[in-house]
Scaffold this active site. Structure first.
Site, PDB file in Angstrom:
ATOM      1  N   GLY A 285       0.961  -1.268   0.010  1.00 47.88           N
ATOM      2  CA  GLY A 285      -0.006  -0.196   0.150  1.00 47.88           C
ATOM      3  C   GLY A 285       1.020   1.180  -0.109  1.00 47.88           C
ATOM      4  N   SER A 286       0.167   2.287  -0.021  1.00 55.80           N
ATOM      5  CA  SER A 286       0.864   3.832  -0.066  1.00 55.80           C
ATOM      6  C   SER A 286       0.128   4.612   0.312  1.00 55.80           C
ATOM      7  CB  SER A 286       1.149   4.144  -1.779  1.00 55.80           C
ATOM      8  OG  SER A 286       0.004   4.278  -2.374  1.00 55.80           O
ATOM      9  N   GLY A 287       0.673   6.148   0.418  1.00 56.83           N
ATOM     10  CA  GLY A 287      -0.032   7.092   1.067  1.00 56.83           C
ATOM     11  C   GLY A 287      -0.529   7.061   2.578  1.00 56.83           C
TER      12      GLY A 287
ATOM     13  N   GLY B 106      -4.287   2.824   6.099  1.00 60.00           N
ATOM     14  CA  GLY B 106      -3.899   2.002   6.885  1.00 60.00           C
ATOM     15  C   GLY B 106      -2.967   1.712   7.901  1.00 60.00           C
TER      16      GLY B 106
ATOM     17  N   ARG C 128      10.185   4.767  -7.267  1.00 63.30           N
ATOM     18  CA  ARG C 128       9.327   5.695  -7.974  1.00 63.30           C
ATOM     19  C   ARG C 128       9.721   7.264  -7.539  1.00 63.30           C
ATOM     20  NH1 ARG C 128       5.432   7.437  -4.623  1.00 63.30           N
ATOM     21  NH2 ARG C 128       4.871   5.709  -3.158  1.00 63.30           N
TER      22      ARG C 128
END
Length: 408
Positions: free
Chosen positions: A158-160, A163, A283
Protein backbone atom coordinates in the site's frame (compact mmCIF):
# COMPACT_ATOMS: atom_id res chain seq x y z
CA UNK A 1 7.34 14.55 -39.09
CA UNK A 2 4.90 13.41 -36.39
CA UNK A 3 6.14 13.71 -32.81
CA UNK A 4 7.17 10.58 -30.99
CA UNK A 5 4.78 9.23 -28.36
CA UNK A 6 5.42 8.84 -24.64
CA UNK A 7 3.14 6.15 -23.25
CA UNK A 8 1.97 6.73 -19.67
CA UNK A 9 0.39 3.79 -17.84
CA UNK A 10 -2.42 5.17 -15.68
CA UNK A 11 -2.31 8.75 -14.38
CA UNK A 12 -1.79 10.62 -11.15
CA UNK A 13 -3.75 13.45 -9.59
CA UNK A 14 -0.69 15.49 -8.68
CA UNK A 15 2.31 14.55 -10.81
CA UNK A 16 0.39 13.26 -13.85
CA UNK A 17 0.03 16.78 -15.30
CA UNK A 18 3.75 17.41 -14.63
CA UNK A 19 4.66 14.41 -16.82
CA UNK A 20 2.25 15.46 -19.55
CA UNK A 21 3.67 18.99 -19.71
CA UNK A 22 7.29 17.85 -19.46
CA UNK A 23 6.71 15.42 -22.33
CA UNK A 24 5.15 18.17 -24.45
CA UNK A 25 8.08 20.51 -23.74
CA UNK A 26 10.35 17.77 -25.11
CA UNK A 27 8.27 17.59 -28.27
CA UNK A 28 6.75 14.26 -27.26
CA UNK A 29 3.10 13.27 -27.68
CA UNK A 30 1.78 11.89 -24.35
CA UNK A 31 -0.75 9.05 -24.54
CA UNK A 32 -2.27 7.67 -21.34
CA UNK A 33 -3.43 4.06 -21.01
CA UNK A 34 -5.91 3.66 -18.18
CA UNK A 35 -8.65 1.37 -16.94
CA UNK A 36 -10.75 4.52 -16.45
CA UNK A 37 -9.26 7.64 -18.07
CA UNK A 38 -12.16 9.80 -16.81
CA UNK A 39 -10.81 9.61 -13.23
CA UNK A 40 -7.92 11.90 -14.27
CA UNK A 41 -9.53 15.26 -14.92
CA UNK A 42 -6.40 16.77 -16.48
CA UNK A 43 -6.57 14.40 -19.47
CA UNK A 44 -9.82 15.89 -20.75
CA UNK A 45 -8.98 19.40 -19.54
CA UNK A 46 -5.69 19.44 -21.48
CA UNK A 47 -6.92 17.40 -24.47
CA UNK A 48 -4.54 14.49 -23.81
CA UNK A 49 -5.03 11.30 -25.82
CA UNK A 50 -6.16 8.35 -23.71
CA UNK A 51 -6.67 4.65 -24.43
CA UNK A 52 -9.07 2.71 -22.22
CA UNK A 53 -7.60 -0.68 -21.32
CA UNK A 54 -7.58 -2.85 -18.19
CA UNK A 55 -4.11 -1.99 -16.87
CA UNK A 56 -4.33 -4.92 -14.42
CA UNK A 57 -4.34 -7.26 -17.44
CA UNK A 58 -0.79 -7.13 -18.78
CA UNK A 59 -1.68 -9.05 -21.96
CA UNK A 60 -4.39 -6.49 -22.73
CA UNK A 61 -1.88 -3.66 -22.21
CA UNK A 62 0.67 -5.40 -24.46
CA UNK A 63 -1.97 -5.66 -27.19
CA UNK A 64 -2.97 -2.00 -26.81
CA UNK A 65 0.70 -0.96 -26.97
CA UNK A 66 1.28 -3.06 -30.09
CA UNK A 67 -1.71 -1.38 -31.78
CA UNK A 68 -0.36 2.07 -30.87
CA UNK A 69 2.99 1.18 -32.42
CA UNK A 70 1.25 0.73 -35.78
CA UNK A 71 0.31 4.41 -35.85
CA UNK A 72 2.90 6.09 -33.58
CA UNK A 73 6.66 6.09 -33.18
CA UNK A 74 7.02 5.31 -29.47
CA UNK A 75 9.91 7.05 -27.67
CA UNK A 76 9.36 5.37 -24.31
CA UNK A 77 6.96 4.14 -21.67
CA UNK A 78 6.50 4.81 -17.97
CA UNK A 79 3.70 5.12 -15.44
CA UNK A 80 2.53 5.98 -11.98
CA UNK A 81 2.08 3.96 -8.83
CA UNK A 82 -0.53 6.06 -7.02
CA UNK A 83 -2.60 4.11 -4.47
CA UNK A 84 -2.01 0.93 -6.50
CA UNK A 85 1.75 0.39 -6.38
CA UNK A 86 1.49 -2.65 -8.68
CA UNK A 87 1.14 -0.43 -11.76
CA UNK A 88 4.86 0.33 -11.65
CA UNK A 89 5.57 -3.42 -11.66
CA UNK A 90 3.50 -3.59 -14.85
CA UNK A 91 5.57 -0.72 -16.29
CA UNK A 92 8.77 -2.67 -15.64
CA UNK A 93 7.37 -5.81 -17.27
CA UNK A 94 6.21 -3.88 -20.34
CA UNK A 95 9.58 -2.15 -20.75
CA UNK A 96 11.37 -5.50 -20.45
CA UNK A 97 9.00 -7.16 -22.94
CA UNK A 98 9.27 -4.43 -25.58
CA UNK A 99 12.98 -3.69 -25.09
CA UNK A 100 12.47 -0.19 -23.72
CA UNK A 101 14.52 1.56 -21.01
CA UNK A 102 12.85 0.93 -17.67
CA UNK A 103 13.11 -0.51 -14.16
CA UNK A 104 13.76 -4.16 -13.37
CA UNK A 105 10.25 -5.56 -12.69
CA UNK A 106 11.54 -8.19 -10.23
CA UNK A 107 13.26 -5.53 -8.12
CA UNK A 108 10.18 -3.28 -8.24
CA UNK A 109 7.98 -6.19 -7.14
CA UNK A 110 10.28 -6.96 -4.20
CA UNK A 111 10.20 -3.32 -3.18
CA UNK A 112 6.42 -3.21 -3.54
CA UNK A 113 6.14 -5.84 -0.78
CA UNK A 114 7.21 -4.03 2.42
CA UNK A 115 8.00 -7.30 4.22
CA UNK A 116 10.29 -8.58 1.43
CA UNK A 117 11.84 -5.11 1.20
CA UNK A 118 12.71 -5.17 4.91
CA UNK A 119 14.16 -8.67 4.63
CA UNK A 120 16.49 -7.57 1.82
CA UNK A 121 17.51 -4.37 3.63
CA UNK A 122 18.19 -6.31 6.85
CA UNK A 123 20.30 -8.89 4.98
CA UNK A 124 22.39 -6.02 3.57
CA UNK A 125 22.92 -4.50 7.02
CA UNK A 126 20.84 -1.40 6.33
CA UNK A 127 19.44 0.02 9.62
CA UNK A 128 15.65 -0.50 9.77
CA UNK A 129 13.07 -0.73 12.57
CA UNK A 130 12.49 -4.09 14.26
CA UNK A 131 9.59 -5.75 12.42
CA UNK A 132 7.34 -8.81 12.10
CA UNK A 133 4.70 -9.88 9.59
CA UNK A 134 1.28 -11.18 10.65
CA UNK A 135 -1.85 -12.53 8.98
CA UNK A 136 -4.28 -12.61 11.92
CA UNK A 137 -5.04 -10.83 15.19
CA UNK A 138 -3.17 -13.33 17.35
CA UNK A 139 0.02 -12.93 15.31
CA UNK A 140 -0.31 -9.12 15.44
CA UNK A 141 -0.68 -9.21 19.25
CA UNK A 142 2.32 -11.52 19.57
CA UNK A 143 4.48 -9.36 17.27
CA UNK A 144 3.59 -6.19 19.18
CA UNK A 145 4.50 -7.87 22.47
CA UNK A 146 7.87 -9.06 21.11
CA UNK A 147 8.80 -5.67 19.65
CA UNK A 148 7.42 -3.62 22.53
CA UNK A 149 4.89 -0.77 22.43
CA UNK A 150 4.45 1.63 20.79
CA UNK A 151 4.39 -0.02 17.38
CA UNK A 152 3.40 1.03 13.88
CA UNK A 153 0.89 -1.27 12.18
CA UNK A 154 0.46 -1.10 8.41
CA UNK A 155 -0.56 -3.23 5.41
CA UNK A 156 2.36 -5.02 3.74
CA UNK A 157 1.27 -3.56 0.39
CA UNK A 158 0.00 0.00 0.00
CA UNK A 159 0.92 3.67 -0.12
CA UNK A 160 -0.11 7.13 1.04
CA UNK A 161 -0.22 6.07 4.72
CA UNK A 162 -3.49 4.20 4.07
CA UNK A 163 -4.13 1.82 6.95
CA UNK A 164 -0.99 3.00 8.80
CA UNK A 165 -1.35 3.74 12.51
CA UNK A 166 0.86 4.12 15.56
CA UNK A 167 -0.51 2.06 18.45
CA UNK A 168 0.48 2.87 22.05
CA UNK A 169 -1.58 0.27 23.91
CA UNK A 170 -2.73 -3.33 23.56
CA UNK A 171 -6.26 -2.00 23.04
CA UNK A 172 -5.16 0.26 20.17
CA UNK A 173 -3.34 -2.68 18.56
CA UNK A 174 -6.52 -4.79 18.77
CA UNK A 175 -8.75 -1.98 17.45
CA UNK A 176 -6.56 -1.21 14.44
CA UNK A 177 -6.15 -4.90 13.64
CA UNK A 178 -9.95 -5.23 13.63
CA UNK A 179 -10.13 -2.22 11.31
CA UNK A 180 -7.64 -3.75 8.86
CA UNK A 181 -9.05 -7.28 8.90
CA UNK A 182 -12.73 -6.47 9.46
CA UNK A 183 -13.60 -5.47 5.91
CA UNK A 184 -13.17 -1.68 6.12
CA UNK A 185 -9.66 -1.63 4.63
CA UNK A 186 -9.38 -2.40 0.91
CA UNK A 187 -6.61 -4.94 0.38
CA UNK A 188 -4.70 -5.09 -2.89
CA UNK A 189 -3.63 -8.68 -2.17
CA UNK A 190 -4.19 -11.29 0.54
CA UNK A 191 -4.20 -9.55 3.97
CA UNK A 192 -0.75 -9.35 5.54
CA UNK A 193 0.09 -6.88 8.27
CA UNK A 194 3.49 -5.40 9.07
CA UNK A 195 4.11 -4.71 12.76
CA UNK A 196 7.20 -2.62 13.40
CA UNK A 197 9.03 -0.60 16.00
CA UNK A 198 8.00 3.07 16.15
CA UNK A 199 11.17 4.90 15.09
CA UNK A 200 11.09 8.32 16.74
CA UNK A 201 12.99 11.23 15.25
CA UNK A 202 13.13 13.79 12.48
CA UNK A 203 11.57 12.63 9.21
CA UNK A 204 13.97 12.88 6.25
CA UNK A 205 13.45 12.03 2.60
CA UNK A 206 16.07 11.42 -0.11
CA UNK A 207 15.10 11.89 -3.76
CA UNK A 208 17.25 9.94 -6.20
CA UNK A 209 17.60 9.29 -9.92
CA UNK A 210 19.83 6.70 -11.57
CA UNK A 211 21.68 5.87 -8.35
CA UNK A 212 22.45 9.50 -7.45
CA UNK A 213 21.08 11.57 -4.59
CA UNK A 214 19.46 14.70 -6.04
CA UNK A 215 17.96 16.31 -2.94
CA UNK A 216 17.51 15.58 0.77
CA UNK A 217 14.47 17.11 2.43
CA UNK A 218 12.61 17.01 5.71
CA UNK A 219 8.96 16.70 6.59
CA UNK A 220 6.49 17.01 9.42
CA UNK A 221 3.28 15.12 10.12
CA UNK A 222 0.03 15.98 11.82
CA UNK A 223 -0.87 14.53 15.21
CA UNK A 224 -0.36 10.85 15.92
CA UNK A 225 -1.59 8.12 15.73
CA UNK A 226 -1.92 8.89 11.99
CA UNK A 227 0.83 9.88 9.56
CA UNK A 228 -0.76 12.69 7.54
CA UNK A 229 1.82 15.00 5.94
CA UNK A 230 1.75 18.63 7.06
CA UNK A 231 4.94 20.21 5.70
CA UNK A 232 7.96 19.48 3.47
CA UNK A 233 11.16 21.47 2.99
CA UNK A 234 14.27 21.19 0.79
CA UNK A 235 17.09 21.09 1.63
CA UNK A 236 16.88 19.46 5.06
CA UNK A 237 18.76 21.41 7.77
CA UNK A 238 21.51 18.80 8.17
CA UNK A 239 25.23 19.07 8.73
CA UNK A 240 27.66 17.89 6.05
CA UNK A 241 28.26 14.70 8.04
CA UNK A 242 24.53 14.04 8.46
CA UNK A 243 23.95 14.61 4.73
CA UNK A 244 26.75 12.15 3.95
CA UNK A 245 25.23 9.50 6.25
CA UNK A 246 21.81 9.86 4.59
CA UNK A 247 23.42 9.65 1.13
CA UNK A 248 25.44 6.56 2.10
CA UNK A 249 22.38 4.82 3.57
CA UNK A 250 20.36 5.72 0.47
CA UNK A 251 22.92 4.15 -1.86
CA UNK A 252 23.05 1.06 0.38
CA UNK A 253 19.28 0.73 -0.04
CA UNK A 254 19.52 0.90 -3.82
CA UNK A 255 22.25 -1.75 -3.87
CA UNK A 256 20.30 -4.04 -1.54
CA UNK A 257 17.14 -3.75 -3.64
CA UNK A 258 18.69 -3.65 -7.13
CA UNK A 259 17.29 -0.19 -7.89
CA UNK A 260 20.11 1.39 -9.89
CA UNK A 261 17.85 2.56 -12.76
CA UNK A 262 15.40 5.43 -12.61
CA UNK A 263 13.88 7.40 -9.75
CA UNK A 264 13.54 6.42 -6.11
CA UNK A 265 12.63 8.16 -2.89
CA UNK A 266 13.71 6.89 0.50
CA UNK A 267 12.10 7.81 3.81
CA UNK A 268 14.13 7.96 7.02
CA UNK A 269 13.78 8.82 10.67
CA UNK A 270 16.84 10.24 12.40
CA UNK A 271 16.75 8.36 15.71
CA UNK A 272 19.13 7.93 18.64
CA UNK A 273 20.78 5.22 16.53
CA UNK A 274 21.17 7.62 13.60
CA UNK A 275 19.26 7.33 10.30
CA UNK A 276 16.77 4.44 10.16
CA UNK A 277 15.17 3.53 6.83
CA UNK A 278 11.37 3.54 7.04
CA UNK A 279 10.58 2.83 3.42
CA UNK A 280 12.12 2.70 -0.05
CA UNK A 281 9.83 3.70 -2.93
CA UNK A 282 11.11 2.78 -6.43
CA UNK A 283 9.53 5.84 -8.07
CA UNK A 284 9.34 9.60 -7.85
CA UNK A 285 7.59 10.96 -4.80
CA UNK A 286 4.30 12.67 -5.54
CA UNK A 287 3.59 16.36 -5.19
CA UNK A 288 5.12 18.48 -3.81
CA UNK A 289 8.58 16.84 -3.88
CA UNK A 290 9.29 17.39 -7.62
CA UNK A 291 8.22 21.03 -7.41
CA UNK A 292 10.27 21.63 -4.25
CA UNK A 293 13.39 20.00 -5.72
CA UNK A 294 13.10 22.19 -8.80
CA UNK A 295 12.66 25.36 -6.72
CA UNK A 296 15.48 24.43 -4.32
CA UNK A 297 18.09 23.10 -6.77
CA UNK A 298 16.85 23.93 -10.28
CA UNK A 299 16.59 20.22 -11.15
CA UNK A 300 13.40 18.99 -12.85
CA UNK A 301 13.00 15.41 -11.56
CA UNK A 302 10.12 14.67 -13.93
CA UNK A 303 12.04 15.84 -16.99
CA UNK A 304 15.15 13.93 -15.93
CA UNK A 305 13.08 10.77 -15.49
CA UNK A 306 11.58 11.22 -18.96
CA UNK A 307 15.11 11.56 -20.35
CA UNK A 308 15.97 8.13 -18.93
CA UNK A 309 12.71 6.66 -20.24
CA UNK A 310 13.51 7.77 -23.82
CA UNK A 311 17.14 6.64 -23.55
CA UNK A 312 18.86 9.98 -22.99
CA UNK A 313 21.43 11.03 -20.39
CA UNK A 314 20.38 12.77 -17.17
CA UNK A 315 21.82 16.11 -16.08
CA UNK A 316 21.51 16.28 -12.30
CA UNK A 317 23.73 19.32 -11.67
CA UNK A 318 22.18 21.87 -9.30
CA UNK A 319 21.53 25.23 -10.95
CA UNK A 320 21.04 27.18 -7.73
CA UNK A 321 20.54 26.80 -3.97
CA UNK A 322 17.37 28.04 -2.31
CA UNK A 323 14.99 26.86 0.42
CA UNK A 324 11.63 25.60 -0.81
CA UNK A 325 8.78 24.52 1.47
CA UNK A 326 5.24 23.24 1.10
CA UNK A 327 2.44 23.29 3.65
CA UNK A 328 -0.51 20.97 3.17
CA UNK A 329 -3.97 22.26 3.92
CA UNK A 330 -5.76 19.80 6.20
CA UNK A 331 -9.28 20.15 7.63
CA UNK A 332 -9.73 19.71 11.38
CA UNK A 333 -13.25 18.28 11.18
CA UNK A 334 -15.65 16.26 9.04
CA UNK A 335 -18.57 17.87 7.26
CA UNK A 336 -19.57 19.64 4.05
CA UNK A 337 -16.93 21.96 2.61
CA UNK A 338 -19.07 25.03 1.92
CA UNK A 339 -16.54 27.52 0.63
CA UNK A 340 -12.86 28.34 0.09
CA UNK A 341 -11.52 31.89 0.18
CA UNK A 342 -8.21 33.67 -0.24
CA UNK A 343 -6.54 31.34 -2.77
CA UNK A 344 -5.79 34.10 -5.29
CA UNK A 345 -4.56 36.46 -2.55
CA UNK A 346 -2.24 33.78 -1.18
CA UNK A 347 -0.92 33.01 -4.68
CA UNK A 348 -0.13 36.71 -5.17
CA UNK A 349 2.28 36.82 -2.20
CA UNK A 350 5.80 37.40 -3.64
CA UNK A 351 7.84 34.21 -3.29
CA UNK A 352 4.79 31.93 -3.30
CA UNK A 353 5.20 29.50 -6.19
CA UNK A 354 1.85 27.70 -6.05
CA UNK A 355 -1.43 27.55 -4.16
CA UNK A 356 -3.44 24.52 -5.22
CA UNK A 357 -6.72 23.14 -3.92
CA UNK A 358 -7.51 19.47 -4.53
CA UNK A 359 -11.22 19.79 -3.77
CA UNK A 360 -14.04 22.18 -4.64
CA UNK A 361 -16.81 23.72 -2.52
CA UNK A 362 -19.80 21.46 -1.79
CA UNK A 363 -17.51 18.48 -1.28
CA UNK A 364 -18.15 16.18 1.71
CA UNK A 365 -15.09 15.90 3.96
CA UNK A 366 -14.63 12.57 5.74
CA UNK A 367 -11.14 12.23 7.19
CA UNK A 368 -9.42 8.86 6.79
CA UNK A 369 -6.12 9.48 8.55
CA UNK A 370 -4.10 9.26 5.31
CA UNK A 371 -3.25 11.20 2.10
CA UNK A 372 -6.97 11.55 1.29
CA UNK A 373 -7.33 14.06 4.15
CA UNK A 374 -5.29 16.69 2.28
CA UNK A 375 -7.40 19.34 0.54
CA UNK A 376 -4.60 21.50 -0.92
CA UNK A 377 -1.11 22.90 -0.55
CA UNK A 378 0.89 26.11 -0.60
CA UNK A 379 4.48 26.20 -1.92
CA UNK A 380 6.98 29.02 -1.31
CA UNK A 381 10.69 29.51 -1.97
CA UNK A 382 13.34 32.09 -1.11
CA UNK A 383 17.12 32.34 -0.53
CA UNK A 384 16.79 31.55 3.22
CA UNK A 385 14.96 29.10 5.46
CA UNK A 386 13.52 31.79 7.75
CA UNK A 387 12.27 33.90 4.86
CA UNK A 388 10.60 30.90 3.22
CA UNK A 389 8.93 29.94 6.50
CA UNK A 390 7.57 33.49 6.89
CA UNK A 391 6.29 33.60 3.28
CA UNK A 392 4.62 30.23 3.68
CA UNK A 393 2.88 31.22 6.89
CA UNK A 394 1.73 34.52 5.38
CA UNK A 395 0.17 32.72 2.42
CA UNK A 396 -1.40 29.93 4.48
CA UNK A 397 -3.02 32.51 6.76
CA UNK A 398 -4.83 33.99 3.76
CA UNK A 399 -6.54 30.71 2.78
CA UNK A 400 -9.75 29.97 4.67
CA UNK A 401 -12.50 27.42 4.28
CA UNK A 402 -15.83 26.69 5.94
CA UNK A 403 -16.92 23.19 6.91
CA UNK A 404 -20.51 22.66 8.11
CA UNK A 405 -21.02 19.54 10.27
CA UNK A 406 -23.10 16.80 8.66
CA UNK A 407 -26.74 16.69 9.70
CA UNK A 408 -27.26 13.74 12.04
Amino acid sequence: MASKALILIEGHRSIGPLYVRAAQRRGLHPITMSTDPTQYGYLAAEGIDAVQVDTNDIDAVKSAYSRLKLTHAVAGLTGFSGPDESIYVTVGKLCRHFGLPGPDPTCIEQCHDKFVQRQLLAQAGVPIPDYRVATNAMEVDSAAAEIGLPVVIKPVVGSGSSGVRMCRTVGEVANHTRHLLGGRHIWQSSPRILVEEFAQGQYITANMIGGRVVGIGTGEFGPLPHFVYREYSFPAPLSADENARIADASLSCLRALGLGWGPANIEFRWTKRGPIVIEVNPRLAGTPDPELVQLAYGIDLVDEHIKLVIGEECDLRARHSRTASARFLVPDRDGMLEGIEGVSRAAAVPGVAEVKMYVHPNTPIVRKGDYRDLIGHVIAASPSRDQTAALLQQAVNLVNWTITPFQT
